[in-house]
Design a protein around this motif. Structure first.
Motif, short mmCIF file in Angstrom:
data_model
loop_
_atom_site.label_atom_id
_atom_site.label_comp_id
_atom_site.label_asym_id
_atom_site.label_seq_id
_atom_site.Cartn_x
_atom_site.Cartn_y
_atom_site.Cartn_z
N ASP A 92 0.87 14.30 -4.15
CA ASP A 92 2.04 14.36 -3.28
C ASP A 92 3.26 14.50 -4.18
O ASP A 92 3.47 13.67 -5.05
N ARG A 150 5.25 2.09 0.91
CA ARG A 150 6.19 1.91 -0.21
C ARG A 150 7.58 2.44 0.10
O ARG A 150 8.57 1.92 -0.38
N TRP A 165 3.25 8.18 6.35
CA TRP A 165 3.09 8.84 5.04
C TRP A 165 1.76 9.58 4.91
O TRP A 165 1.74 10.71 4.44
N TYR A 166 0.64 8.97 5.32
CA TYR A 166 -0.65 9.65 5.19
C TYR A 166 -0.66 10.94 6.02
O TYR A 166 -0.06 11.00 7.10
N ILE A 196 -4.09 10.51 -0.24
CA ILE A 196 -2.93 11.06 0.51
C ILE A 196 -3.17 11.14 2.00
O ILE A 196 -2.25 11.50 2.75
N PRO A 250 0.83 -1.21 0.00
CA PRO A 250 0.00 0.00 0.00
C PRO A 250 0.87 1.27 0.00
O PRO A 250 2.00 1.25 0.51
N THR A 251 0.34 2.33 -0.56
CA THR A 251 1.11 3.57 -0.73
C THR A 251 1.88 3.99 0.53
O THR A 251 3.06 4.31 0.44
N GLN A 305 -7.79 7.04 -8.10
CA GLN A 305 -7.22 6.59 -9.38
C GLN A 305 -8.04 7.09 -10.57
O GLN A 305 -7.51 7.51 -11.58
N GLU A 350 -9.14 4.54 -2.73
CA GLU A 350 -8.03 4.40 -3.68
C GLU A 350 -8.54 4.40 -5.12
O GLU A 350 -7.96 5.04 -6.00
N LYS A 405 10.40 1.86 -2.45
CA LYS A 405 9.48 2.67 -3.27
C LYS A 405 8.77 1.83 -4.33
O LYS A 405 8.28 2.36 -5.33
N GLU A 453 5.81 -0.65 -5.88
CA GLU A 453 4.36 -0.88 -5.72
C GLU A 453 4.09 -2.34 -5.37
O GLU A 453 3.07 -2.66 -4.77
N GLU A 506 -4.11 10.82 -5.98
CA GLU A 506 -3.74 9.78 -5.02
C GLU A 506 -4.55 9.90 -3.73
O GLU A 506 -5.02 10.99 -3.40
#
Lengths: 94, 149
Positions: free
Chosen positions: B36, A12, B107-108, B83, A8-9, B76, B72, A17, A19, B81
């Motif tokens: 992002d 990554r 990250w989020y 985010i 999942p993002t 898409q 998601e 990095k 996918e 994205e």
């Protein structure tokens, strides 16, 4: 068996990095072990300190939630896709 | 570690506040969709979602994996994205709780709006540290003009 693990993002950055990552495994447990062996930084985001999959980490084999299969002992075949899907939770303190 | 400000158009921020008011005294939640890039992150759309924590919606929220996948997919389709996430803290400060930290993903961006007595007050944004031990505050930059999707 070569299987693909979709990352999942938010994770990554801890998987080069990428996918997705290819691993050799016969079960979901083996696939996740292989994944976190290749990318050790993923471990703390997928597993709690007692080594169990975190409750908000969901794993699917070809769109089937492993909770409804044989959990991490679910077998995988050549070409299967394992997806790691977050669930999101939080909230104010009591 | 310092993180770049999170840009969000005024109209989108008002939608987050309105969602928090609408669900008060329960927590609201939704997805932040956007872009992002190197040193910049911008919210370009929202996907309001139902809080699935029916047993304790005043101080908890939950987004199911199916809704995460919906967010998601929605991103898409718009060529942007997923985010981050927003949620409200009814009658509680706009800072992450221990429960928030324990359940957060790196990250989020996590926007929190404090809704006091039904009125939106402070709004903050946070990002989890890589080691999961804490959060970095993420400055929110309210924009008057929004980049196109």
């Amino acid at each position: 068996m070569a299987v693909k693990v979709i990352i999942p993002t938010p994770l990554r950055a801890y998987a080069g990095k990428q996918e997705s990552v290819q691993v050799q495994a016969k079960t979901v447990a083996e696939a996740l072990t292989a994944l976190t062996t290749q990318h050790a930084e993923l471990k703390k985001h997928l597993f709690s300190e007692d080594g169990r999959l975190r409750s908000f980490v969901n794993v699917y084999v070809n769109d089937e939630d492993i909770r409804y299969l044989q959990k991490d002992q679910t077998s995988v075949r050549e070409g299967d896709t394992i997806s790691i899907v977050p669930s999101i939770a939080g909230g104010a303190n009591d | 570690m310092s993180v770049a400000p999170l840009k969000i158009h005024d109209a989108l921020m008002r939608r987050i506040h309105a969602h928090g008011v609408e669900t008060y005294p329960h927590e609201c939640c939704g997805a932040l969709l956007g872009r992002d890039g190197e040193g910049s992150r911008e919210v370009l759309d929202l996907l309001p979602l139902a809080n699935q924590r029916n047993d304790s919606p005043r101080n908890r929220f939950e987004v199911t994996p199916d809704d995460v996948r919906l967010a998601e997919k929605t991103a898409q389709e718009k060529h942007i994205e997923l985010i981050g996430w927003y949620h409200s803290h009814p009658d509680a400060p706009a800072r992450p709780s221990e429960f928030d930290r324990d359940h957060a993903w790196p990250w989020y961006s996590y926007i929190i709006v404090s809704v006091q007595k039904g009125e939106p007050r402070d709004t903050t944004s946070w990002r989890l540290h890589d080691d999961r031990a804490g959060y970095d505050a993420e400055a929110i930059e309210i924009t008057a003009h929004q980049a196109s999707i």
